[in-house]
Design a protein around this motif. Structure first.
Motif, PDB file in Angstrom:
ATOM      1  N   ALA A 190      15.999  16.746  -5.225  1.00  0.00           N
ATOM      2  CA  ALA A 190      16.160  16.063  -3.942  1.00  0.00           C
ATOM      3  C   ALA A 190      14.913  15.260  -3.579  1.00  0.00           C
ATOM      4  CB  ALA A 190      16.479  17.077  -2.843  1.00  0.00           C
ATOM      5  N   GLU A 191      13.739  15.863  -3.844  1.00  0.00           N
ATOM      6  CA  GLU A 191      12.495  15.156  -3.542  1.00  0.00           C
ATOM      7  C   GLU A 191      12.377  13.882  -4.385  1.00  0.00           C
ATOM      8  OE1 GLU A 191       9.503  18.008  -4.291  1.00  0.00           O
ATOM      9  OE2 GLU A 191       9.762  19.084  -2.390  1.00  0.00           O
ATOM     10  N   GLY A 192      12.687  14.023  -5.688  1.00  0.00           N
ATOM     11  CA  GLY A 192      12.608  12.852  -6.568  1.00  0.00           C
ATOM     12  C   GLY A 192      13.564  11.752  -6.144  1.00  0.00           C
ATOM     13  N   PHE A 193      14.782  12.142  -5.796  1.00  0.00           N
ATOM     14  CA  PHE A 193      15.772  11.164  -5.361  1.00  0.00           C
ATOM     15  C   PHE A 193      15.329  10.489  -4.060  1.00  0.00           C
ATOM     16  CE2 PHE A 193      19.494  10.032  -2.810  1.00  0.00           C
ATOM     17  CZ  PHE A 193      20.147   9.170  -3.674  1.00  0.00           C
ATOM     18  N   GLY A 194      14.825  11.293  -3.131  1.00  0.00           N
ATOM     19  CA  GLY A 194      14.388  10.745  -1.849  1.00  0.00           C
ATOM     20  C   GLY A 194      13.251   9.757  -1.996  1.00  0.00           C
ATOM     21  N   VAL A 195      12.275  10.081  -2.873  1.00  0.00           N
ATOM     22  CA  VAL A 195      11.135   9.178  -3.073  1.00  0.00           C
ATOM     23  C   VAL A 195      11.597   7.879  -3.736  1.00  0.00           C
ATOM     24  CG1 VAL A 195       8.982   8.878  -4.349  1.00  0.00           C
ATOM     25  CG2 VAL A 195       9.406  10.996  -3.083  1.00  0.00           C
ATOM     26  N   LYS A 196      12.518   7.983  -4.715  1.00  0.00           N
ATOM     27  CA  LYS A 196      13.034   6.771  -5.336  1.00  0.00           C
ATOM     28  C   LYS A 196      13.782   5.902  -4.315  1.00  0.00           C
ATOM     29  CE  LYS A 196      13.473   8.262 -10.152  1.00  0.00           C
ATOM     30  NZ  LYS A 196      14.387   8.508 -11.286  1.00  0.00           N
ATOM     31  N   ALA A 197      14.575   6.568  -3.466  1.00  0.00           N
ATOM     32  CA  ALA A 197      15.294   5.825  -2.429  1.00  0.00           C
ATOM     33  C   ALA A 197      14.320   5.143  -1.477  1.00  0.00           C
ATOM     34  CB  ALA A 197      16.223   6.762  -1.664  1.00  0.00           C
ATOM     35  N   LEU A 198      13.224   5.850  -1.150  1.00  0.00           N
ATOM     36  CA  LEU A 198      12.216   5.267  -0.280  1.00  0.00           C
ATOM     37  C   LEU A 198      11.562   4.055  -0.956  1.00  0.00           C
ATOM     38  CD1 LEU A 198      10.591   5.376   2.332  1.00  0.00           C
ATOM     39  CD2 LEU A 198       9.040   7.017   1.233  1.00  0.00           C
ATOM     40  N   GLY A 199      11.292   4.180  -2.268  1.00  0.00           N
ATOM     41  CA  GLY A 199      10.715   3.053  -3.003  1.00  0.00           C
ATOM     42  C   GLY A 199      11.639   1.851  -3.013  1.00  0.00           C
ATOM     43  N   TRP A 200      12.927   2.108  -3.249  1.00  0.00           N
ATOM     44  CA  TRP A 200      13.885   1.004  -3.223  1.00  0.00           C
ATOM     45  C   TRP A 200      14.004   0.408  -1.820  1.00  0.00           C
ATOM     46  CZ3 TRP A 200      15.329  -1.636  -7.178  1.00  0.00           C
ATOM     47  CH2 TRP A 200      15.384  -1.040  -8.441  1.00  0.00           C
ATOM     48  N   SER A 201      13.888   1.247  -0.801  1.00  0.00           N
ATOM     49  CA  SER A 201      13.928   0.746   0.575  1.00  0.00           C
ATOM     50  C   SER A 201      12.751  -0.183   0.857  1.00  0.00           C
ATOM     51  CB  SER A 201      13.910   1.914   1.561  1.00  0.00           C
ATOM     52  OG  SER A 201      15.040   2.733   1.391  1.00  0.00           O
ATOM     53  N   LEU A 202      11.573   0.196   0.348  1.00  0.00           N
ATOM     54  CA  LEU A 202      10.404  -0.662   0.541  1.00  0.00           C
ATOM     55  C   LEU A 202      10.596  -2.004  -0.160  1.00  0.00           C
ATOM     56  CD1 LEU A 202       7.523   1.953   0.106  1.00  0.00           C
ATOM     57  CD2 LEU A 202       8.212   0.803   2.211  1.00  0.00           C
ATOM     58  N   PRO A 212       0.815  -1.223   0.000  1.00  0.00           N
ATOM     59  CA  PRO A 212       0.000   0.000   0.000  1.00  0.00           C
ATOM     60  C   PRO A 212       0.850   1.276   0.000  1.00  0.00           C
ATOM     61  CG  PRO A 212      -0.922  -1.592   1.514  1.00  0.00           C
ATOM     62  CD  PRO A 212       0.394  -2.147   1.074  1.00  0.00           C
ATOM     63  N   PHE A 213       1.947   1.271   0.741  1.00  0.00           N
ATOM     64  CA  PHE A 213       2.810   2.456   0.796  1.00  0.00           C
ATOM     65  C   PHE A 213       3.605   2.609  -0.501  1.00  0.00           C
ATOM     66  CE2 PHE A 213       2.234   1.042   5.194  1.00  0.00           C
ATOM     67  CZ  PHE A 213       1.648   2.181   5.725  1.00  0.00           C
ATOM     68  N   ASP A 214       3.993   1.462  -1.085  1.00  0.00           N
ATOM     69  CA  ASP A 214       4.682   1.527  -2.368  1.00  0.00           C
ATOM     70  C   ASP A 214       3.754   2.115  -3.431  1.00  0.00           C
ATOM     71  OD1 ASP A 214       6.845   1.080  -4.137  1.00  0.00           O
ATOM     72  OD2 ASP A 214       5.873  -0.731  -4.866  1.00  0.00           O
ATOM     73  N   GLY A 215       2.483   1.710  -3.419  1.00  0.00           N
ATOM     74  CA  GLY A 215       1.522   2.262  -4.371  1.00  0.00           C
ATOM     75  C   GLY A 215       1.240   3.729  -4.130  1.00  0.00           C
ATOM     76  N   ALA A 216       1.279   4.152  -2.865  1.00  0.00           N
ATOM     77  CA  ALA A 216       0.993   5.553  -2.525  1.00  0.00           C
ATOM     78  C   ALA A 216       2.092   6.499  -2.995  1.00  0.00           C
ATOM     79  CB  ALA A 216       0.795   5.692  -1.023  1.00  0.00           C
ATOM     80  N   LEU A 217       3.260   5.952  -3.368  1.00  0.00           N
ATOM     81  CA  LEU A 217       4.346   6.810  -3.844  1.00  0.00           C
ATOM     82  C   LEU A 217       4.074   7.352  -5.245  1.00  0.00           C
ATOM     83  CD1 LEU A 217       7.529   4.841  -2.670  1.00  0.00           C
ATOM     84  CD2 LEU A 217       6.600   6.943  -1.701  1.00  0.00           C
TER      85      LEU A 217
END
Length: 884
Positions: free
Chosen positions: A433-445, A386-391
Motif C-alpha cells: 500500500a505504501e509503495g502504491f501510494g507513493v507511486k500515485a503521489l509521484g504521478w500526481s506531481l 523538490p517534492f518529486d525528488g524527495a520521494l
C-alpha cells in the motif's frame, strides 16, 4: 544565469522591426554594412579589454544594425522575370487561359476534392510568344465521372498546363486574413484549375535528384497510410497531419474542434511531434545500449531524415533545429539552457529569413518556448520537483541529510501519513500500500506539472491567440492534459506503423488497429471538450498597449523566477497580478467599438464575389446586411468548402473595429454569395435579431435558421411597406412584396430585401441583387422621391440586368458602390452598366479595385474612405440640391 544568445536574438529581432519598410540604395547599403562591421569590431576590442558593459553595448548595436540590414536586403524588389512582376507590369494578362510551363515540385497529391499539383514555373506562352517567368503555381484538378485520368507525372517532370491562372483570393478589408501573403510564404503565387486531363502534358523527365526522390518517398508514405484505413479516411487524414504535416484531408468540423479546445498544435507537425520522436529514439538507444556517439549520430540522422521527408516547412525546421541543439549540448556534456538554445535556433532562422519575425507561427513557437523555459520550468523547479525528488528512498532516514529542510519535512510527513494509514494492515500489505501510494503521489506531481505547463502556455499565448485568431479557449489546460500524452504515444507508434507499411506490410496492418483506436479516442476527447457551450469564444484583438503591458509583466516574472532579486518576492507578486489583470482585459475586451457618434456609417466590405454591408447608426447600433459567401464544396464532398469570407473578412473586420455585438443581421436573399458567410457571423458574435425577406426552401437558409434558434436569436420578416425609426435613421423596406408565408422553392434575385436609409438630408439605398423586374415594380409602386438616394450600392454586383436607366434616374446617386470579386467569372461589373453609371454622373467605387468602401454622413455632408487609397469626397448640400 547567463543567456547571451537571448540578448543577441532580441537585438537582431529589434533591428528587423526597425528596418521594416526601409528602402536603401546599393551605396547606402554598403556604407551601412561598414558601419555595422565597425560596431562589432569595437565591441570585440572592449571585450578583449575586459570592459564587458561597453562590449555588450557596441555588440548589441551591431546586431541591431545587422537585423535592420537583413530585412532591407530581404525586401528588395522581385526579379524582373518573376511572374508577379510580369503581371504587375502588364506583360502577362490573366484574363484568358494561357499555356504555362514548369517543373513539378512534388508528386501529384490526392486531395478530398481531386488532385493537386505544384509547379515551379519556367515560362508562359502568350499571344506575343514565350515569356520566361519564375515563381510557383498550384494547379487543381477535379475529375468528372467517366473522364480520363491525368497523365502519369512525377516530381521533377517538366510539364505544361493550359489553364486560366488567377492571383490567390485576397479580401481588402481591415483585419482580413491575407491569403495571398500566406501562400507567397509557401512560394505559391498563382492558382489555376485544370478543366480537363488532356490539358496537362508531360514534356520531359529529367534525371532524378535528391529532392525528387524525397518527394516520391513522401507520396509513397501517404499512399501506404491511406491504404491502412480504407474504411476510415478521416483517421488517415488525422495521421497524415500528425505524422507527415499534411492537413489537406482533415475534416473541417474536426479541425474546428481542435481549435476550440486549444489543442490544434496536435495537428501541426512541430515541437511536440519532433520532441516525441526524438525522445522515443533516445529511449530506444538506451534500451539497445548503443554507444553514446553512435546513438547521437543516429538520432541526428533520423531527425534530418524526418525533416526532409515531411518537407522543409518552418515549424518542422524550428523544432528540428531546437532538438538538434539540445542533443548536441547533451553530447558535449554542456549544461542545457533552453532559452539559450531557443535563441540560437531563432537567430539561425532569422538570419536565413528575416521576414520570419512577422510570421505568427514563428512568434507562437518561440513564445511557447519562452513560457516553458522562462516561467513554467523555474516555477516547477522551486515548487514541484523538490517534492518529486524527495520521494526517492523516502523510507531511508539516513538520506534525509542530502535534502533541504522543506524536503526533509515532506519526507517526515510522508512517513507519518504512511504509518497512520497502514497501521491496521499486515506488514506485506502495508508495504504494498505504501509503495502504491507513493507511486500515485509521484504521478500526481507529474500530472500537476503538466497542468501547470498547460496553464502557463495558455496564459502566455493568450495575447497572440486573441490578436491573430480572435479566440479564447478555456478548456485548453484540461484538453491538453489528455491530448498531449495521447500524441506522445500516437507519434512514435505511428512512425513505427508507417515504417512497417513500407518494409513489412503485414505488421503494419496489425499495428494499424491500436493506432486507429488511439486516434479515435483522441478525436472523441477533443469533441467532448469542444462540446462545452462556453468553453471557447471569439474576441477582438487587444490594443497594443495591453499586449505590451502583458509581456512586460511576463518578462519581469520570468527574471524574478530565475534570479535572486532584492524584494524578489514582492516583484513576483506584482508581476503576477499585472499578468492576471492584463489577461482579464484581453479575455473580456471591455473597450467600446470604434465608431463615430452622431453620424451614419455604411461600409461595403470586400468579400470577393458577394455582398456584405455594415451599417452603424448615429448612436452606435449595428446592422450587418449579408455576409458574403464561399464556395460550397465539391459535389459529393461538401465538407471541403473554400475560403469563408464570413470568417476571414467580415468577422475579421468587425473584430478590427472592436465590435462584439450586432443588433441585427439582415439577409437579402438566400443565394450562396450572400448567405454563405452568415453562419460564421452568427457563431462569432452576439446577434440581437435576424431579418429575413421571402422564405425559401433552400438548405442554406434552413441551416442558418437552425443556428439562430440554437443561439436564441429572434427571426423577423421584413417586407415592402414596413418602416421604423432607428436611432434617428428612417429605415424603409421597399421590397419584397410577397408575404412571408408564401415559401418559394428556391432563392431568386428579384426577391431581395431592399432597404433605404434616410438620415436627415442624406439617404442610402441598398437593393441587394434586385434586377430589372423588381426595379420596375418599385418604380411603379413607390411614390415620387422615395427612391432617391445619395449613395447607391449597385444591385447584383453590377450586372447589366440591374440598375436600369429609369431606376438609376429615379435614384440619382452621387456615389455608386459596386461589390464584385476580382477576376470574377461573370464579368461583373458589366461594361454596359458602367457606361450607364458614368452617364449619370455618379462617382463609381468598386470593391474589386478599392477594397472596402466606407461612407460616413452627418446628415449633411458625405465622407468616403477606401481600403485601397481613394480620394476623400466632400459633397456639399448645395451641390446635391443642384444635381437634383
Amino acid at each position: 544565469m547567463r543567456i547571451p544568445a537571448v540578448a543577441i536574438a532580441v537585438a537582431f529581432s529589434g533591428g528587423i522591426l526597425l528596418g521594416r519598410g526601409l528602402h536603401l540604395s546599393h551605396g547606402v547599403l554598403g556604407i551601412s554594412f561598414l558601419g555595422i562591421f565597425s560596431l562589432l569590431i569595437v565591441g570585440m576590442f572592449f571585450a578583449w579589454s575586459d570592459r564587458l558593459w561597453a562590449a555588450a553595448i557596441f555588440s548589441l548595436l551591431g546586431w541591431i544594425g545587422l537585423g535592420a540590414l537583413g530585412i532591407v536586403v530581404a525586401s528588395r524588389p522581385l526579379a524582373a522575370e518573376h511572374v508577379l512582376r510580369r503581371i504587375a507590369t502588364g506583360q502577362i494578362e490573366l484574363r484568358t487561359p494561357l499555356r504555362w510551363y514548369g517543373y513539378l515540385r512534388s508528386e501529384p497529391a490526392r486531395l478530398a476534392w481531386g488532385i493537386g499539383l505544384e509547379m515551379e514555373l519556367s515560362g508562359v506562352e502568350t499571344a506575343e510568344g514565350m515569356i520566361p517567368v519564375s515563381g510557383g503555381m498550384r494547379v487543381g484538378f477535379t475529375p468528372k465521372e467517366g473522364e480520363a485520368a491525368l497523365p502519369e507525372v512525377h516530381a521533377g517532370d517538366e510539364v505544361s498546363v493550359l489553364a486560366l491562372a488567377k492571383l490567390p483570393l485576397v479580401f481588402r478589408d481591415t483585419g482580413a486574413f491575407d491569403r495571398r501573403e500566406y501562400l507567397t510564404q509557401q512560394n505559391i503565387h498563382l492558382l489555376a484549375t485544370l478543366r480537363a486531363s488532356s490539358l496537362l502534358e508531360r514534356i520531359s523527365t529529367p534525371p532524378a535528384t535528391m529532392g525528387t526522390r524525397l518527394a516520391r518517398l513522401r507520396a509513397l508514405l501517404r499512399e501506404r497510410l491511406d491504404a491502412l484505413y480504407p474504411e476510415a479516411p478521416q483517421t488517415a487524414g488525422i495521421l497524415r497531419a500528425m505524422l507527415l504535416g499534411d492537413r489537406s484531408l482533415v475534416d473541417q468540423a474536426e479541425s474546428v474542434n481542435f481549435q476550440k479546445t486549444g489543442v490544434f498544435h496536435v495537428l501541426v507537425v512541430a515541437g511536440l511531434h519532433v520532441g516525441a520522436l526524438a525522445y522515443f529514439l533516445y529511449w530506444l538507444g538506451k534500451r539497445l545500449r548503443l554507444p553514446r556517439t553512435l546513438a547521437t549520430v543516429l538520432l541526428l540522422a533520423a531527425l534530418f531524415a524526418y525533416i526532409a521527408v515531411v518537407e522543409q516547412r518552418a515549424p518542422v525546421l524550428r523544432a528540428g533545429l531546437m532538438t538538434g541543439i539540445v542533443v548536441l549540448a547533451g553530447f558535449f556534456y554542456r549544461r542545457l539552457e533552453i532559452l539559450n538554445s531557443a535563441a540560437v535556433a531563432a537567430l539561425v532562422l532569422l538570419v536565413a529569413k528575416p521576414s520570419s519575425a512577422f510570421d505568427t507561427s514563428f512568434q507562437l513557437s518561440f513564445l511557447a518556448i519562452g513560457c516553458i523555459a522562462g516561467v513554467a520550468v523555474p516555477w516547477m523547479e522551486r515548487h514541484v520537483q523538490p517534492f518529486d525528488g524527495a520521494l526517492h528512498g523516502w523510507r531511508d532516514v539516513t538520506r534525509d541529510g542530502a535534502f533541504s529542510a522543506r524536503q526533509v519535512q515532506f519526507r517526515l510527513d510522508l512517513r507519518a501519513a504512511a504509518a497512520a494509514l497502514t497501521s491496521r494492515l499486515s506488514a506485506r500489505n502495508a508495504k504494498w500500500a505504501e509503495g502504491f501510494g507513493v507511486k500515485a503521489l509521484g504521478w500526481s506531481l507529474r500530472g500537476g506539472e503538466m497542468i501547470a505547463l498547460s496553464v502557463v502556455l495558455q496564459f502566455g499565448m493568450l495575447p497572440l491567440m486573441a490578436r491573430d485568431f480572435h479566440r479564447v479557449t478555456l478548456m485548453g489546460p484540461l484538453a491538453n492534459l489528455f491530448a498531449v500524452p495521447l500524441t506522445g504515444v500516437i507519434v512514435p507508434l505511428g512512425f513505427f506503423t508507417l515504417g512497417s507499411a513500407v518494409i513489412v506490410p503485414p505488421i503494419a496492418r496489425v499495428l494499424a488497429w491500436p493506432l486507429g483506436w488511439l486516434v479515435a479516442l483522441q478525436g472523441y476527447v477533443v469533441a467532448w471538450f469542444a462540446g462545452f457551450a462556453h468553453g471557447s469564444y471569439r474576441i477582438p484583438g487587444p490594443p497594443v498597449w495591453v499586449t505590451v503591458s502583458f509581456f512586460a509583466c511576463g518578462i519581469v516574472l520570468a527574471v524574478s523566477l530565475r534570479m535572486e532579486l532584492r524584494y524578489g518576492r514582492h516583484v513576483k507578486w506584482l508581476a503576477s497580478v499585472g499578468l492576471l489583470l492584463a489577461s482579464l482585459v484581453i479575455a473580456t475586451y471591455p473597450f467600446p467599438a470604434a465608431e463615430e457618434r452622431g453620424a451614419l456609417e455604411v461600409d461595403v466590405l470586400d468579400v470577393a464575389q458577394g455582398d456584405s454591408i455594415l451599417v452603424i447608426s448615429p448612436k452606435g447600433s449595428t446592422l450587418l446586411i449579408d455576409g458574403g459567401g464561399r464556395f460550397a464544396g465539391f459535389r459529393g464532398r461538401e465538407e471541403v468548402p473554400g475560403p469563408d469570407p464570413g470568417e476571414e473578412a467580415v468577422s475579421a473586420y468587425l473584430w478590427s473595429r472592436g465590435i462584439q455585438r450586432l443588433d441585427a443581421v439582415a439577409l437579402t436573399h438566400a443565394h450562396q454569395d450572400h448567405i454563405g458567410g452568415l453562419k460564421a457571423v452568427l457563431e462569432n458574435f452576439q446577434v440581437g435579431r435576424l431579418w429575413l425577406g421571402r422564405e425559401t426552401q433552400t438548405p442554406a437558409l434552413g441551416q442558418l435558421k437552425k443556428i439562430a434558434e440554437a443561439r436564441h436569436i429572434p427571426i423577423e420578416h421584413e417586407l415592402r411597406g414596413q418602416s421604423f425609426l432607428w436611432d434617428g435613421v428612417q429605415v424603409d423596406f421597399l421590397w419584397p412584396q410577397i408575404p412571408p408565408e408564401e415559401i418559394a422553392p428556391s432563392a431568386k434575385n428579384n426577391d431581395s430585401l431592399v432597404v433605404r436609409l434616410q438620415y436627415k438630408e442624406r439617404s442610402v439605398l441598398l437593393p441587394g441583387d434586385a434586377e430589372k423586374q423588381a426595379e420596375y415594380a418599385m418604380l411603379s409602386e413607390t411614390e415620387a422621391g422615395k427612391l432617391h438616394a445619395d449613395v447607391l450600392k449597385v444591385g447584383h454586383h453590377g450586372s447589366k440586368n440591374s440598375t436600369m436607366p429609369e431606376f438609376l434616374e429615379s435614384v440619382g446617386p452621387q456615389i455608386a458602390i459596386i461589390s464584385a470579386g476580382e477576376q470574377n467569372p461573370y464579368g461583373h461589373p458589366s461594361p454596359e452598366l458602367l457606361e450607364r453609371l458614368r452617364g449619370s454622373g455618379a462617382r463609381i467605387l468598386r470593391t474589386d479595385q478599392e477594397g472596402a468602401v466606407q461612407v460616413v454622413t452627418d446628415g449633411h455632408s458625405l465622407r468616403v474612405n477606401c481600403f485601397v487609397k481613394c480620394e476623400q469626397v466632400e459633397q456639399e448640400k448645395a451641390n446635391a440640391e443642384a444635381r437634383r
